[in-house]
Structure formats: structure tokens, C-alpha cells
Scaffold this motif. Structure first.
Motif, PDB file in Angstrom:
ATOM      1  N   UNK A 233       2.022   1.354 -14.542  1.00 21.05           N
ATOM      2  CA  UNK A 233       3.198   2.210 -13.983  1.00 21.05           C
ATOM      3  C   UNK A 233       2.638   3.223 -12.947  1.00 21.05           C
ATOM      4  N   UNK A 234       1.571   3.525 -13.204  1.00 22.51           N
ATOM      5  CA  UNK A 234       0.936   4.420 -11.865  1.00 22.51           C
ATOM      6  C   UNK A 234       0.779   3.505 -10.791  1.00 22.51           C
ATOM      7  N   UNK A 235       0.334   2.295 -10.882  1.00 21.74           N
ATOM      8  CA  UNK A 235       0.323   1.552  -9.889  1.00 21.74           C
ATOM      9  C   UNK A 235       1.411   1.302  -9.111  1.00 21.74           C
ATOM     10  N   UNK A 236       2.343   0.949 -10.034  1.00 21.39           N
ATOM     11  CA  UNK A 236       3.592   0.538  -9.409  1.00 21.39           C
ATOM     12  C   UNK A 236       4.217   1.800  -8.631  1.00 21.39           C
ATOM     13  N   UNK A 237       4.241   3.065  -9.059  1.00 20.98           N
ATOM     14  CA  UNK A 237       4.493   4.170  -8.310  1.00 20.98           C
ATOM     15  C   UNK A 237       3.698   4.203  -7.071  1.00 20.98           C
ATOM     16  N   UNK A 238       2.559   4.235  -7.259  1.00 27.51           N
ATOM     17  CA  UNK A 238       1.607   4.316  -5.998  1.00 27.51           C
ATOM     18  C   UNK A 238       2.079   3.225  -4.869  1.00 27.51           C
ATOM     19  N   UNK A 239       2.402   2.113  -5.489  1.00 24.50           N
ATOM     20  CA  UNK A 239       2.540   0.931  -4.181  1.00 24.50           C
ATOM     21  C   UNK A 239       3.919   1.282  -3.662  1.00 24.50           C
ATOM     22  N   UNK A 240       4.878   1.603  -4.439  1.00 27.28           N
ATOM     23  CA  UNK A 240       5.993   2.276  -3.964  1.00 27.28           C
ATOM     24  C   UNK A 240       6.061   3.363  -2.949  1.00 27.28           C
ATOM     25  N   UNK A 241       5.270   4.298  -3.203  1.00 30.02           N
ATOM     26  CA  UNK A 241       4.960   5.488  -2.414  1.00 30.02           C
ATOM     27  C   UNK A 241       4.455   5.059  -1.039  1.00 30.02           C
TER      28      UNK A 241
ATOM     29  N   UNK B  16       4.403   2.204   0.448  1.00 25.93           N
ATOM     30  CA  UNK B  16       5.225   1.181   0.995  1.00 25.93           C
ATOM     31  C   UNK B  16       6.451   2.177   1.934  1.00 25.93           C
ATOM     32  N   UNK B  17       6.783   3.331   0.964  1.00 27.86           N
ATOM     33  CA  UNK B  17       7.843   4.259   1.772  1.00 27.86           C
ATOM     34  C   UNK B  17       6.945   5.147   2.969  1.00 27.86           C
ATOM     35  N   UNK B  18       5.777   5.377   2.821  1.00 26.77           N
ATOM     36  CA  UNK B  18       5.160   6.109   3.701  1.00 26.77           C
ATOM     37  C   UNK B  18       4.956   5.316   4.913  1.00 26.77           C
ATOM     38  N   UNK B  19       4.529   3.955   4.676  1.00 28.32           N
ATOM     39  CA  UNK B  19       4.419   2.802   5.899  1.00 28.32           C
ATOM     40  C   UNK B  19       5.694   2.857   6.683  1.00 28.32           C
ATOM     41  N   UNK B  20       6.796   2.573   5.921  1.00 28.38           N
ATOM     42  CA  UNK B  20       8.229   2.325   6.361  1.00 28.38           C
ATOM     43  C   UNK B  20       8.623   3.463   7.173  1.00 28.38           C
ATOM     44  N   UNK B  21       8.394   4.795   6.631  1.00 27.57           N
ATOM     45  CA  UNK B  21       8.601   6.127   7.273  1.00 27.57           C
ATOM     46  C   UNK B  21       7.842   6.201   8.618  1.00 27.57           C
TER      47      UNK B  21
END
Length: 101
Positions: A70-78, A80-85
Motif C-alpha cells: 500500500x505504501x509503495x502504491x501511494x508513493x508511486x502515485x505521488x 507520478x503526480x509530481x512528475x506530471x505537475x
């Protein structure tokens, strides 16, 4: 306890994540953000539990493995959002340069 927060107003909040109640101190006016985040984490844990613990024919995972997944899933999503922003900021700067020429 307030001295630790360097004069920023914090509010005590009890949030529920999966099967646990957790006491946290959150910035004023940020309570809903933390409640939504707790709900998101709970949903992700629940999904991994459904896949890796409640299925009869799937190798069983421990609580620790579920939490780490779960932690890894949230970190990857986070990240990815930072990269897109960051990418969007880059293109906004380029567009501003082009418009100002």
C-alpha cells in the motif's frame, strides 16, 4: 505539545485507517484532507487484502507485506503526480516565453 508545532495552530483529530484508530495533530482547516487521505489508504489496504489475503488460491501475504505494498502504491502515485505537475510547469514556462516574444 503545541510548542512542537512552532506557533502553527494544530487540531487533534482521531482518524480511522482500515482497522485502526489513530490520533493525529493536523493543521487548522486541513482536517478534511487528512480524513480523505485516511479513506484512500483504507481503500487501498482493503483492495490488497481482497487480492492477497481473502482469496483462497493466491499465496497469502502478511499484514506487513500488505502495508508495504500500500505504501509503495501511494508513493508511486505521488511521484507520478509530481512528475506530471513538474512537466506541466515546464510547458507553462515555455508557453509564457513564446507568448512574450
Amino acid at each position: 505539545m503545541r510548542k512542537l508545532f512552532k506557533n502553527k495552530e494544530k487540531k487533534h483529530l482521531k482518524i480511522h485507517i482500515y482497522e485502526w484508530d489513530i490520533d493525529v495533530y493536523v493543521p487548522e482547516n486541513e482536517e478534511q484532507r487528512y480524513i480523505k487521505a485516511a479513506e484512500n489508504v483504507s481503500q487501498k489496504i482493503e483492495a490488497y487484502m481482497d487480492i492477497y489475503v481473502r482469496q483462497q488460491y493466491v499465496p497469502q501475504k502478511s499484514y506487513m507485506e500488505i502495508l508495504l505494498m500500500t505504501l509503495l502504491d501511494i508513493a508511486v502515485t505521488s511521484t507520478e503526480k509530481e512528475r506530471v505537475l513538474g512537466f506541466n510547469k515546464f510547458w507553462r514556462r515555455i508557453n509564457n516565453i513564446i507568448k512574450n516574444k
